[in-house]
Write an enzyme that holds these catalytic residues in place. Structure first.
Site, PDB file in Angstrom:
ATOM      1  N   ASP A   1       0.822  -1.223   0.000  1.00  0.00           N
ATOM      2  CA  ASP A   1       0.000   0.000   0.000  1.00  0.00           C
ATOM      3  C   ASP A   1       0.851   1.266   0.000  1.00  0.00           C
ATOM      4  O   ASP A   1       0.668   2.166   0.841  1.00  0.00           O
ATOM      5  CB  ASP A   1      -0.928   0.011   1.222  1.00  0.00           C
ATOM      6  CG  ASP A   1      -1.705  -1.280   1.385  1.00  0.00           C
ATOM      7  OD1 ASP A   1      -2.151  -1.817   0.370  1.00  0.00           O
ATOM      8  OD2 ASP A   1      -1.858  -1.749   2.527  1.00  0.00           O
TER       9      ASP A   1
ATOM     10  N   GLU B   1     -11.414   1.246  -3.123  1.00  0.00           N
ATOM     11  CA  GLU B   1     -10.677   1.611  -1.907  1.00  0.00           C
ATOM     12  C   GLU B   1      -9.398   2.348  -2.305  1.00  0.00           C
ATOM     13  O   GLU B   1      -9.163   2.634  -3.469  1.00  0.00           O
ATOM     14  CB  GLU B   1     -10.331   0.347  -1.104  1.00  0.00           C
ATOM     15  CG  GLU B   1      -9.503  -0.654  -1.905  1.00  0.00           C
ATOM     16  CD  GLU B   1      -9.257  -1.970  -1.187  1.00  0.00           C
ATOM     17  OE1 GLU B   1      -9.332  -1.995   0.055  1.00  0.00           O
ATOM     18  OE2 GLU B   1      -8.990  -2.981  -1.864  1.00  0.00           O
TER      19      GLU B   1
END
Length: 562
Positions: free
Chosen positions: A14, A187
């Site tokens: 991420d 997301e």
């Protein structure tokens, strides 16, 4: 110079990338591992150094009791008003309809800190990021969670204005700016303003082999005003099963001083057993989700595109204005435990290393036995990431256990339900012995196996130290032991490395997002505080590839099969 992907090997997922003057910084997720949020720095996008772990006190994050793969999800790093801003999420529930979470903000004038006391922002959803608009306004952009069973749980991307004076959000300004595509699971949003338009980068498809990144743009920040990039997605490996890199998607955009563009993304490098299909299962990612970097260009319609196609490339041209950065050749580590503070590469689970766990310094690490390796509250373990497919790790331990309930040794660990280790303990006759135990998950996390059982090797009388070694060979790994300075003794036990991968665990328990670790642990669930002393730890990377002559190398290929 060329960028070789992944740029941050091993569990570094991420990525949130920014540039401040001539230096690039990447913040990555750490989940239940402490300290939270790793930050790497580079001036050439090729060579990277770990410079700090931000959330290094319980004041900044308290994860005691957090579930595995809960904790710190998708931090967002930005720079504005002369300081660094970090948004991070602490997820308290991972299974079921709810994802109880809290989003926090901390700031610092220098990347190494000190970082400010955290400000609670909200709990609307995870993957929150801060957008600093050109007019001085600031907004929180985030995935939005919906627990209701008749709605999709990923309820679009919410934008909420942030008041810098009060350091609070303005809930009345909240609106959904993007609902995602039919792929769902939208997301990981990051918002940018370029040439008068707003560009939203967002992940979809779940962080598995269906993962992808999409781009949408709008001339305003009005509700549902964003239009998706045609001929997308922007980045995915769903339809490139032979690519060396897989799962690319969630990430962030950065430009160079010279005007070139790059996109940092999570990725994974799965492998398959010889008796498996190369596409189903697509593979086992024992190194977890790593960070890749792709070069970006802008097409005639002003949309960003990945050079070489949406599957990305293993080798990418470095920026023309890159400043060569010094960095170690690999991630090998030797620790004699001279310092009273643990090296940046060491992690503990959920809470910091304190005197309750043990002490380090003066040439040894002492670990006080607490709960088992399945314990999410009290566990004396320090560990570091697997960052190569082939490596050896070694230690030397002195331990006098009270009974079989006390254990100390060397572990390969994924989470509370998937791990193995070789350790010193005692048998029923009171003799010190060596045992290997493995937990492979399954029903109620309870499939524990003792490999030596009643035939456990007895440690000879007069032995002061026992040496342990693990040899990881991509698809499998084994353990060896030795007494004092004697020769290594093979255990004859070979374990399947796939058990320590996201892809194995996710088949049983929903989403899991970390990667394999190797480390040192002491257990004494009898409560008598048996203490183990470790003389050193050595982690030596051998490479990512096994050559025909049996040697290891760092050779890389554009495809998974070679």
């Amino acid at each position: 110079m060329q960028i070789k992907n992944p740029i941050l090997p091993g569990f570094n997922s991420d990525p949130s990338i920014i540039r401040v003057e001539d230096t690039y910084y990447i913040a990555t997720s750490t989940f239940e591992w402490f300290p939270g949020v790793r930050i790497h720095a580079s001036q050439d996008l090729v060579h990277w150094n770990l410079v700090t772990n931000v959330l290094d006190t319980v004041k900044l994050v308290d994860m005691k009791g957090n579930p595995s793969s809960g904790g710190i999800w998708a931090p967002d790093l930005s720079y504005a008003d002369g300081k660094f801003w970090l948004i991070y999420t602490d997820v308290k529930i991972t299974d079921g309809a709810f994802k109880d979470m809290k989003n926090y903000l901390t700031t610092a004038e220098q990347i190494e800190g000190p970082w400010s006391a955290p400000t609670l922002v909200n709990g609307v959803g995870f993957d929150a990021s801060m957008f600093h608009d050109e007019d001085g306004r600031k907004y929180l952009v985030q995935q939005t969670w919906d627990h209701r069973e008749y709605h999709h749980p990923f309820d679009g991307i919410t934008l909420t204005e942030f008041d810098v004076e009060t350091m609070k959000l303005k809930p009345a300004t909240a609106r959904t700016i993007f609902e995602g595509t039919a792929v769902k699971l939208v997301e990981g949003p990051h918002l940018y303003k370029l040439n008068g338009e707003y560009f939203l980068f967002a992940a979809e498809g779940g962080t598995i082999f269906t993962h992808q990144e999409v781009v949408a743009r709008s001339k305003s920040l009005d509700a549902k005003s964003f239009v998706v990039e045609p001929d997308g997605p922007f980045l995915t490996n769903f339809d490139t099963p032979n690519s060396y890199l897989q799962k690319q998607g969630h990430g962030a955009l950065v430009n160079t001083p010279g005007g070139e563009w790059y996109y940092a993304s999570l990725t994974a490098r799965p492998w398959n057993h010889d008796n498996e299909s190369a596409t189903d299962p697509r593979g086992w990612s024992t190194l977890g989700r790593e960070t890749s970097l792709q070069k970006v260009y802008w097409d005639e319609q002003g949309w960003p595109r990945v050079e070489g196609g949406h599957g990305g490339k293993t080798f990418v041209d470095a920026p023309k204005d890159a400043i060569e950065t010094e960095a170690p050749a690999d991630h090998s580590q030797h620790d004699d435990f001279v310092s009273e503070k643990l090296d940046l590469n060491w992690n503990t689970l959920r809470v910091p290393f304190t005197e309750k766990m043990g002490t380090t310094g003066n040439g040894s690490l002492k670990l006080i036995g607490q709960g088992s390796l399945a314990n999410p509250f009290d566990l004396s373990l320090i560990a570091r990431r697997w960052q190569a497919f082939y490596f050896d790790a070694e230690t030397k331990v002195k331990f006098d256990p009270y009974s079989y309930q006390a254990m100390a040794g060397l572990t390969n660990y994924y989470n509370h339900s998937h791990w193995s280790w070789i350790f010193v303990t005692k048998n029923d006759e009171g003799a010190p012995v060596i045992e290997i135990g493995e937990n492979k998950g399954g029903l109620r996390n309870g499939s524990y196996s003792s490999y030596f059982k009643d035939d456990a090797p007895i440690i000879p009388v007069g032995t002061e130290w026992v040496r342990f070694k693990t040899e990881v060979r991509k698809e499998s790994y084994t353990y060896l032991y030795a007494f004092d300075d004697g020769d290594w003794i093979e255990t004859g036990i070979t374990l399947d490395a796939a058990v320590l991968s996201d892809d194995y665990v996710v088949r049983e328990y929903g989403g899991f997002f970390t990667g394999a670790y190797v480390g040192l642990a002491a257990v004494d669930y009898s409560g008598y505080d048996s203490t183990a002393e470790f003389d050193f730890f050595d982690y030596k990377e051998l490479g990512d590839y096994l050559e025909a002559d049996g040697s290891f190398s760092w050779r890389a290929a554009e495809t998974r099969y070679f």
